[in-house]
Design an enzyme around this catalytic site. Sequence first.
Site, PDB file in Angstrom:
ATOM      1  N   THR A 157       0.659  -0.878   0.016  1.00 25.27           N
ATOM      2  CA  THR A 157      -0.449  -0.144  -0.464  1.00 25.27           C
ATOM      3  C   THR A 157       0.970   1.282  -0.201  1.00 25.27           C
ATOM      4  O   THR A 157       2.093   1.076  -0.224  1.00 25.27           O
ATOM      5  CB  THR A 157      -1.231   0.275   0.831  1.00 25.27           C
ATOM      6  OG1 THR A 157      -0.025   0.247   2.136  1.00 25.27           O
ATOM      7  CG2 THR A 157      -1.700  -1.607   1.909  1.00 25.27           C
ATOM      8  N   ARG A 158       0.332   2.887   0.186  1.00 28.12           N
ATOM      9  CA  ARG A 158       1.314   3.167   0.293  1.00 28.12           C
ATOM     10  C   ARG A 158       1.716   3.895   1.661  1.00 28.12           C
ATOM     11  O   ARG A 158       2.118   4.986   2.133  1.00 28.12           O
ATOM     12  CB  ARG A 158       0.529   4.937  -0.348  1.00 28.12           C
ATOM     13  CG  ARG A 158       1.093   6.164  -0.627  1.00 28.12           C
ATOM     14  CD  ARG A 158       0.544   6.948  -2.102  1.00 28.12           C
ATOM     15  NE  ARG A 158      -0.563   7.749  -1.391  1.00 28.12           N
ATOM     16  CZ  ARG A 158      -0.502   8.408  -0.457  1.00 28.12           C
ATOM     17  NH1 ARG A 158       0.549   9.472  -0.280  1.00 28.12           N
ATOM     18  NH2 ARG A 158      -1.538   9.174   0.186  1.00 28.12           N
ATOM     19  N   LYS A 159       1.153   3.129   2.657  1.00 26.09           N
ATOM     20  CA  LYS A 159       1.942   3.144   4.144  1.00 26.09           C
ATOM     21  C   LYS A 159       2.897   2.801   4.545  1.00 26.09           C
ATOM     22  O   LYS A 159       3.638   1.473   5.246  1.00 26.09           O
ATOM     23  CB  LYS A 159       0.735   2.363   5.057  1.00 26.09           C
ATOM     24  CG  LYS A 159      -1.144   2.261   4.727  1.00 26.09           C
ATOM     25  CD  LYS A 159      -1.175   1.609   5.851  1.00 26.09           C
ATOM     26  CE  LYS A 159      -2.975   2.333   5.268  1.00 26.09           C
ATOM     27  NZ  LYS A 159      -4.103   0.803   6.210  1.00 26.09           N
ATOM     28  N   THR A 160       4.448   3.525   3.579  1.00 22.51           N
ATOM     29  CA  THR A 160       5.111   2.956   3.857  1.00 22.51           C
ATOM     30  C   THR A 160       6.055   4.503   4.345  1.00 22.51           C
ATOM     31  O   THR A 160       6.250   5.326   5.086  1.00 22.51           O
ATOM     32  CB  THR A 160       5.771   3.509   2.366  1.00 22.51           C
ATOM     33  OG1 THR A 160       5.871   5.151   1.817  1.00 22.51           O
ATOM     34  CG2 THR A 160       5.992   2.248   1.227  1.00 22.51           C
ATOM     35  N   THR A 291       4.642  -3.217   4.477  1.00 23.52           N
ATOM     36  CA  THR A 291       5.500  -1.795   5.500  1.00 23.52           C
ATOM     37  C   THR A 291       5.331  -0.888   5.920  1.00 23.52           C
ATOM     38  O   THR A 291       5.402  -0.297   6.338  1.00 23.52           O
ATOM     39  CB  THR A 291       5.533  -0.570   3.680  1.00 23.52           C
ATOM     40  OG1 THR A 291       4.039  -0.561   3.381  1.00 23.52           O
ATOM     41  CG2 THR A 291       6.184  -1.690   2.200  1.00 23.52           C
TER      42      THR A 291
END
Length: 306
Positions: A157-160, A291
């Site tokens: 996901t964009r949860k980096t 991530t």
Amino acid sequence: MASPLSSSLNPLDLQTLITTYLHEDCPGPFDLGGYVVGPSPKTAHLYLKSPGYLCGIPFVNAVFSHLSCTITWFTSSNLPPSTPEYTCLPAVEGEYYDPSPTGKILLATITGPASNLLLGERTALNILSRASGVTTEANRYAKRAKELGWSGSISGTRKTTPGFRLIEKYALLLSHCDPHRLSLSHMIMLKDNHINSRGSISEAVKAAKIAGFTTKIEVECSDYPSALSALRSGASIIMLDNYKEGCERDAKKLKEEDGRVIVEASGGVEYETLERFCTESVDIVSVGKLTQGYPCLDFSMKLQKE
């Protein structure tokens, strides 16, 4: 040996990233710890000390290249003998390693000025431990999906981690998972805040089409009526978000409405619940934990006594 995937890395972005990391660790005009060891040439050993998949080689190469050091990853042709203290194995990015029974695996040697070796040590180890952690966790999910006989893709996901996104996305790709969108400009994903701001799904999708035909539009939906509205408004990807049940049912109905639609399941996906989401009509299952909360692997670097 770095994965062939490493050739896709933009060298300008890579250099900028590594310079930023090194400057973060030593922002001042003096490296006083480096003064203690001095500039005399030394050799360091790089060890892996916990089981998992190796990832991060091109980034570590860039760290030591920037510092005028030379790193030599072992291959079958230059492999030194193992000892009672450590095992020597070829370093292949994307391969699984278990340091038993010696407790550590010697993967590489690094040579250069002692001060420069230590200047790059923590940055290199941070990269290896985190990148390998992402790849190890992603491999675990991907293997479980394969065991279920599912033909879709596990995705991140964009949860980096801020500042670490490129490496985490690289680690996902190395594990044959989908990295999802790389940035806000990579794809338009319309969530509840976008929809509420525009007043409706149809108005949000209409506004998003300004990006042109090359940019896909995805809409996050929590029930079938909103998913159907998004599909009929022109979204090419529908995310079924936080479904506790009925995910396959709604995904199947969306496919019957338009067989071209891509259906993504997301929200609350755990390793133990993958079977609920990896179903025939679902194309993508995205997992934030890949991530965000992954276990890091243990690496160390030791300067050798002469």
